[in-house]
Motif scaffolding. Structure first.
Motif, PDB file in Angstrom:
ATOM      1  N   PHE A 191      -1.915   9.263 -28.049  1.00 19.14           N
ATOM      2  CA  PHE A 191      -2.726   8.052 -27.930  1.00 19.14           C
ATOM      3  C   PHE A 191      -2.579   7.142 -29.144  1.00 19.14           C
ATOM      4  O   PHE A 191      -3.055   6.004 -29.118  1.00 19.14           O
ATOM      5  CB  PHE A 191      -4.190   8.431 -27.704  1.00 19.14           C
ATOM      6  N   THR A 218      -1.680   4.235 -24.386  1.00 17.96           N
ATOM      7  CA  THR A 218      -3.040   4.219 -23.851  1.00 17.96           C
ATOM      8  C   THR A 218      -3.204   3.280 -22.660  1.00 17.96           C
ATOM      9  O   THR A 218      -3.757   3.686 -21.630  1.00 17.96           O
ATOM     10  CB  THR A 218      -4.050   3.874 -24.962  1.00 17.96           C
ATOM     11  N   LEU A 230      -4.277   4.526 -18.984  1.00 20.28           N
ATOM     12  CA  LEU A 230      -5.506   4.089 -18.322  1.00 20.28           C
ATOM     13  C   LEU A 230      -5.202   3.354 -17.014  1.00 20.28           C
ATOM     14  O   LEU A 230      -5.921   3.510 -16.018  1.00 20.28           O
ATOM     15  CB  LEU A 230      -6.311   3.195 -19.254  1.00 20.28           C
TER      16      LEU A 230
END
Length: 397
Positions: A9, A15, A19
């Motif tokens: 991350f 990230t 997501l």
């Protein structure tokens, strides 16, 4: 190379990609269960229910034939944003009251064609962000996320279907797809394509032929596609096997998949991991043999959970595929894997649904499991001559 999940991350762009994929997986989970339930309630057909959930996979073969060259020749951020937005629009359209079954299934297949490009773009970008050394832990974390999202999504989806209509759940899925598009667009940078030239059918076919020409890659692809697809045929019958508990079966299967991914991605040392593919594929199918006995729901749930741990085999196989593929073809190679895998999942769902129409869902699950075991053992035998092929086999061999 990232040595822990936490360090992933801290890698730029990981990230938002993670997501965005999580939102898309949540949408697919809730939307797929809602669509399968809607079709089964309307038609009472195991075949149509299975096809509504896994039918998009059948369109992957067309994408693999015509579109895959775009995986390395389109800007990743734009491609992923457009794909998520298209799914949002298509899923919202399927929620329209009175939509004929033919129009619904046509929409499902069109979305599958769009999705055929998404796998290559997403996993090629992941491979670019993390490099080959980081791909296995990165893909492991994505698979774990997918498992957690599916556990939650199927549990929540099952609860929602008891309280609201399937069409309402489809609208929720459309909103999640739109969220994915926004996250990807806002979080990723505008990277150039990985390969020069324009996407074309001719280039897609040329690269497919190059990838398929290597015997080690060919056996790896078949191992990624066939046993997996046949077992997904078993999963496609959860709705017709236990209409009121399908969400529980899907959630527990996702839990098993999560356990398998954690084991392969973090716990197995490299020396054991390279030999784990065949045992895991055997585990993937064997528990479904119990369904021939029409087990009670509690035992069926345990079997589904244990079997799905075998999906961890795909991490081992993907690691080998990347070791056999040059960097400039990584997106296409992973897209070819994704499209072939999803195509076989659609074929598996169609086969299982057809058998269930003639016999029963339990009998169809058993037959699909036996076929998966036979294919795994055949491929293992064929691959023995390649056991000592080094990971650095040239791409044109």
């Amino acid at each position: 190379m990232p040595t822990s999940y936490r360090s992933l991350f801290r890698t730029p762009e990981f990230t938002p990609l993670f997501l965005g994929s999580a939102a898309q997986n949540a949408a697919a989970t809730v939307g797929g269960l809602a669509l399968g339930t809607l079709v089964y309630r309307t038609t009472g057909s195991p075949l149509l229910s299975a096809l509504s959930m896994f039918g998009p996979s059948l369109a992957q073969v067309l994408g693999a034939t015509f579109l895959l060259s775009g995986a390395d020749r389109l800007p990743p951020r734009t491609a992923l944003t457009v794909i998520s937005a298209a799914f949002a629009a298509g899923t919202a359209a399927m929620a329209l009251p009175g939509l004929p079954s033919g129009a619904l299934l046509t929409t499902v297949l069109l979305l599958g064609l769009v999705a055929s490009l998404g796998g290559g773009v997403r996993w090629g970008l992941l491979n670019e962000i993390l490099t080959k050394d980081g791909y296995l832990p990165g893909r492991s974390l994505f698979n774990m996320m997918s498992g957690l999202v599916q556990i939650t999504g199927y549990a929540v989806g099952g609860a929602l279907l008891a309280a609201v209509s399937p069409r309402t759940c489809l609208l929720l899925a459309a909103a999640l797809y739109l969220t994915s598009a926004v996250v990807v667009r806002a979080g990723l940078t505008a990277r150039p394509p990985r390969a020069a030239g324009r996407p074309s059918v001719a280039e897609t076919r040329r690269t497919n032929a190059l990838l398929w020409a290597s015997r080690p890659r060919r056996l790896t692809y078949l191992g990624l596609w066939l046993p997996n697809g046949l077992v997904v045929g078993c999963e496609s019958l959860y709705v017709s096997y236990a209409p009121e508990a399908a969400g529980t079966l899907f959630a527990c299967a996702a839990l098993g998949m999560l356990a398998g991914d954690v084991t392969v991605g973090r716990l197995l040392p490299p020396a054991l991991r390279t030999r784990a593919a065949t045992p895991l594929l055997l585990l993937l199918a064997t528990p479904y043999l119990v369904f021939f006995l029409h087990p009670p729901l509690a035992l069926a749930v345990v079997c589904a959970c244990v079997a799905s741990a075998g999906f961890g085999a795909s991490l081992v196989q993907q690691e080998r595929l990347m070791s056999l593929t040059p960097d400039e073809l990584s997106g296409h190679a992973l897209g070819f894997h994704s499209s072939g895998m999803l195509t076989m999942q659609g074929v598996g769902a169609a086969l299982a649904g057809s058998v269930a129409q003639l016999a029963s869902p339990a009998s169809a699950m058993t037959l699909m499991a036996l076929a998966s075991l036979a294919v795994t053992l055949t491929l293992a035998t064929a691959g023995r001559r390649d056991r000592d092929v080094p990971a650095t086999v040239p791409a044109d061999r």
